[in-house]
Structures are given as structure tokens and as C-alpha cells.
Design a protein around this motif. Structure first.
Motif, PDB file in Angstrom:
ATOM      1  N   ASN A  34       0.832  -1.195   0.000  1.00 56.01           N
ATOM      2  CA  ASN A  34       0.000   0.000   0.000  1.00 56.01           C
ATOM      3  C   ASN A  34       0.871   1.251   0.000  1.00 56.01           C
ATOM      4  N   THR A  35       0.753   2.057  -1.068  1.00 55.78           N
ATOM      5  CA  THR A  35       1.548   3.278  -1.204  1.00 55.78           C
ATOM      6  C   THR A  35       1.124   4.369  -0.225  1.00 55.78           C
ATOM      7  N   ARG A  36       0.037   4.178   0.486  1.00 52.03           N
ATOM      8  CA  ARG A  36      -0.420   5.173   1.458  1.00 52.03           C
ATOM      9  C   ARG A  36       0.423   5.141   2.737  1.00 52.03           C
ATOM     10  N   TYR A  37       1.302   4.138   2.855  1.00 49.12           N
ATOM     11  CA  TYR A  37       2.134   4.003   4.043  1.00 49.12           C
ATOM     12  C   TYR A  37       3.576   4.376   3.729  1.00 49.12           C
ATOM     13  N   SER A  38       4.335   4.658   4.781  1.00 50.28           N
ATOM     14  CA  SER A  38       5.738   5.058   4.628  1.00 50.28           C
ATOM     15  C   SER A  38       6.573   3.907   4.064  1.00 50.28           C
ATOM     16  N   CYS A  39       7.765   4.248   3.607  1.00 49.49           N
ATOM     17  CA  CYS A  39       8.686   3.220   3.089  1.00 49.49           C
ATOM     18  C   CYS A  39       8.995   2.177   4.156  1.00 49.49           C
ATOM     19  N   GLU A  40       9.162   2.614   5.397  1.00 49.27           N
ATOM     20  CA  GLU A  40       9.458   1.694   6.486  1.00 49.27           C
ATOM     21  C   GLU A  40       8.294   0.725   6.709  1.00 49.27           C
ATOM     22  N   GLU A  41       7.065   1.250   6.690  1.00 52.61           N
ATOM     23  CA  GLU A  41       5.898   0.395   6.890  1.00 52.61           C
ATOM     24  C   GLU A  41       5.700  -0.558   5.713  1.00 52.61           C
ATOM     25  N   GLN A  42       6.013  -0.091   4.507  1.00 54.20           N
ATOM     26  CA  GLN A  42       5.929  -0.965   3.345  1.00 54.20           C
ATOM     27  C   GLN A  42       6.956  -2.095   3.444  1.00 54.20           C
ATOM     28  N   MET A  43       8.149  -1.800   3.945  1.00 51.94           N
ATOM     29  CA  MET A  43       9.166  -2.830   4.109  1.00 51.94           C
ATOM     30  C   MET A  43       8.730  -3.856   5.152  1.00 51.94           C
ATOM     31  N   GLU A  44       8.120  -3.393   6.241  1.00 50.05           N
ATOM     32  CA  GLU A  44       7.595  -4.314   7.251  1.00 50.05           C
ATOM     33  C   GLU A  44       6.518  -5.209   6.627  1.00 50.05           C
ATOM     34  N   ALA A  45       5.644  -4.616   5.829  1.00 56.96           N
ATOM     35  CA  ALA A  45       4.582  -5.384   5.169  1.00 56.96           C
ATOM     36  C   ALA A  45       5.190  -6.391   4.196  1.00 56.96           C
ATOM     37  N   TYR A  46       6.209  -5.981   3.460  1.00 59.66           N
ATOM     38  CA  TYR A  46       6.880  -6.877   2.516  1.00 59.66           C
ATOM     39  C   TYR A  46       7.471  -8.086   3.246  1.00 59.66           C
ATOM     40  N   MET A  47       8.153  -7.831   4.350  1.00 59.94           N
ATOM     41  CA  MET A  47       8.759  -8.922   5.120  1.00 59.94           C
ATOM     42  C   MET A  47       7.675  -9.841   5.679  1.00 59.94           C
ATOM     43  N   HIS A  48       6.574  -9.268   6.093  1.00 62.29           N
ATOM     44  CA  HIS A  48       5.455 -10.064   6.608  1.00 62.29           C
ATOM     45  C   HIS A  48       4.893 -10.971   5.515  1.00 62.29           C
ATOM     46  N   GLU A  49       4.695 -10.420   4.317  1.00 65.84           N
ATOM     47  CA  GLU A  49       4.157 -11.219   3.216  1.00 65.84           C
ATOM     48  C   GLU A  49       5.146 -12.298   2.788  1.00 65.84           C
ATOM     49  N   LEU A  50       6.444 -11.994   2.810  1.00 64.12           N
ATOM     50  CA  LEU A  50       7.460 -13.016   2.509  1.00 64.12           C
ATOM     51  C   LEU A  50       7.377 -14.176   3.499  1.00 64.12           C
ATOM     52  N   GLU A  51       7.078 -13.859   4.745  1.00 59.17           N
ATOM     53  CA  GLU A  51       6.939 -14.901   5.761  1.00 59.17           C
ATOM     54  C   GLU A  51       5.801 -15.863   5.397  1.00 59.17           C
ATOM     55  N   HIS A  52       4.714 -15.321   4.858  1.00 58.48           N
ATOM     56  CA  HIS A  52       3.616 -16.183   4.416  1.00 58.48           C
ATOM     57  C   HIS A  52       4.074 -17.119   3.297  1.00 58.48           C
ATOM     58  N   ILE A  53       4.872 -16.598   2.378  1.00 59.99           N
ATOM     59  CA  ILE A  53       5.376 -17.425   1.279  1.00 59.99           C
ATOM     60  C   ILE A  53       6.320 -18.497   1.829  1.00 59.99           C
ATOM     61  N   GLN A  54       7.225 -18.113   2.703  1.00 60.17           N
ATOM     62  CA  GLN A  54       8.192 -19.053   3.267  1.00 60.17           C
ATOM     63  C   GLN A  54       7.518 -20.174   4.045  1.00 60.17           C
ATOM     64  N   HIS A  55       6.405 -19.884   4.694  1.00 60.63           N
ATOM     65  CA  HIS A  55       5.691 -20.884   5.490  1.00 60.63           C
ATOM     66  C   HIS A  55       4.606 -21.601   4.686  1.00 60.63           C
ATOM     67  N   ASP A  56       4.538 -21.321   3.395  1.00 55.97           N
ATOM     68  CA  ASP A  56       3.557 -21.952   2.506  1.00 55.97           C
ATOM     69  C   ASP A  56       2.133 -21.830   3.069  1.00 55.97           C
ATOM     70  N   ASP A  57       1.815 -20.633   3.534  1.00 52.26           N
ATOM     71  CA  ASP A  57       0.515 -20.383   4.161  1.00 52.26           C
ATOM     72  C   ASP A  57      -0.659 -20.456   3.191  1.00 52.26           C
ATOM     73  N   PHE A  58      -0.410 -20.558   1.925  1.00 51.03           N
ATOM     74  CA  PHE A  58      -1.487 -20.586   0.934  1.00 51.03           C
ATOM     75  C   PHE A  58      -2.083 -21.977   0.775  1.00 51.03           C
ATOM     76  N   HIS A  59      -1.429 -22.967   1.320  1.00 55.77           N
ATOM     77  CA  HIS A  59      -1.863 -24.342   1.139  1.00 55.77           C
ATOM     78  C   HIS A  59      -2.159 -25.033   2.462  1.00 55.77           C
ATOM     79  N   VAL A  60      -2.659 -24.280   3.419  1.00 57.80           N
ATOM     80  CA  VAL A  60      -3.033 -24.852   4.718  1.00 57.80           C
ATOM     81  C   VAL A  60      -4.550 -24.876   4.831  1.00 57.80           C
ATOM     82  N   ALA A  61      -5.043 -25.754   5.667  1.00 59.07           N
ATOM     83  CA  ALA A  61      -6.487 -25.915   5.825  1.00 59.07           C
ATOM     84  C   ALA A  61      -7.087 -24.879   6.778  1.00 59.07           C
ATOM     85  N   GLU A  62      -6.269 -24.070   7.405  1.00 64.15           N
ATOM     86  CA  GLU A  62      -6.748 -23.084   8.369  1.00 64.15           C
ATOM     87  C   GLU A  62      -7.282 -21.840   7.674  1.00 64.15           C
ATOM     88  N   SER A  63      -8.097 -21.097   8.404  1.00 62.70           N
ATOM     89  CA  SER A  63      -8.596 -19.827   7.876  1.00 62.70           C
ATOM     90  C   SER A  63      -7.458 -18.810   7.842  1.00 62.70           C
TER      91      SER A  63
END
Length: 91
Positions: free
Chosen positions: A33-62
Motif C-alpha cells: 500500500n503506497t499510502r504508508y511510509s517506506c518503512e511500513e511498506q518494508m515491514e509489510a513486505y517482510m510479513h508477506e514473505l513470511e507467508h510465502i516461506q511458510h507456505d501459508d497458501f496451502h493450509v487448511a486453516e482460515s
């Protein structure tokens, strides 16, 4: 990590710092989201990478349960709402 990841910056609704999608071809798209600062975007990027690393897209949980685990019980407004897996894959 060798996955193909595309990063897109765009205006998203307030309260959503980022989102990640699993694409049909096995790649991922991270949206920041461009509405947030560069620092907040980097935090969001790292958070989303964590989802990819943990393969969160293929789990049965909500998506809310996955977010809960990633934040160790403290779901922040930036990532609440279940955007992790409820969006359709990008072609």
C-alpha cells in the motif's frame, strides 16, 4: 528462497498495509500500500514473505488463524481481514 515473486505498489484501503497472492503458475504477487511510509511498506513486505516461506497458501486453516499465528496472538489492523487466501489467483 527461489520462488518467482512480483512486487506491486498501489493504493489500497486504509488499514491494509499489504497483501500476497499465490498465482496459478506457482509464482507470488506481493501488493504494498503506497499510502504508508517506506518503512511500513518494508515491514509489510517482510510479513508477506513470511507467508510465502511458510507456505501459508496451502493450509487448511482460515486466513485469520494463519495471521494470528504469524503475530503470535496479536492480530494488527494492518493484516486483519483474511486477505491472505480469499482473493482469487492472478492469471
Amino acid at each position: 528462497m527461489t520462488e518467482d515473486i512480483t512486487t506491486v505498489r498501489m493504493d489500497l484501503p486504509h488499514g491494509i498495509k499489504g497483501s500476497c497472492r499465490s498465482n496459478k503458475d506457482g509464482s507470488y504477487t506481493i501488493i504494498l500500500n503506497t499510502r504508508y511510509s517506506c518503512e511500513e511498506q518494508m515491514e509489510a513486505y517482510m510479513h508477506e514473505l513470511e507467508h510465502i516461506q511458510h507456505d501459508d497458501f496451502h493450509v487448511a486453516e482460515s486466513a485469520d488463524n494463519v495471521e494470528y499465528k504469524r503475530h503470535k496472538g496479536s492480530i494488527t489492523p494492518a493484516y486483519r481481514g483474511g486477505s491472505l487466501r480469499k482473493q482469487a489467483p492472478i492469471d
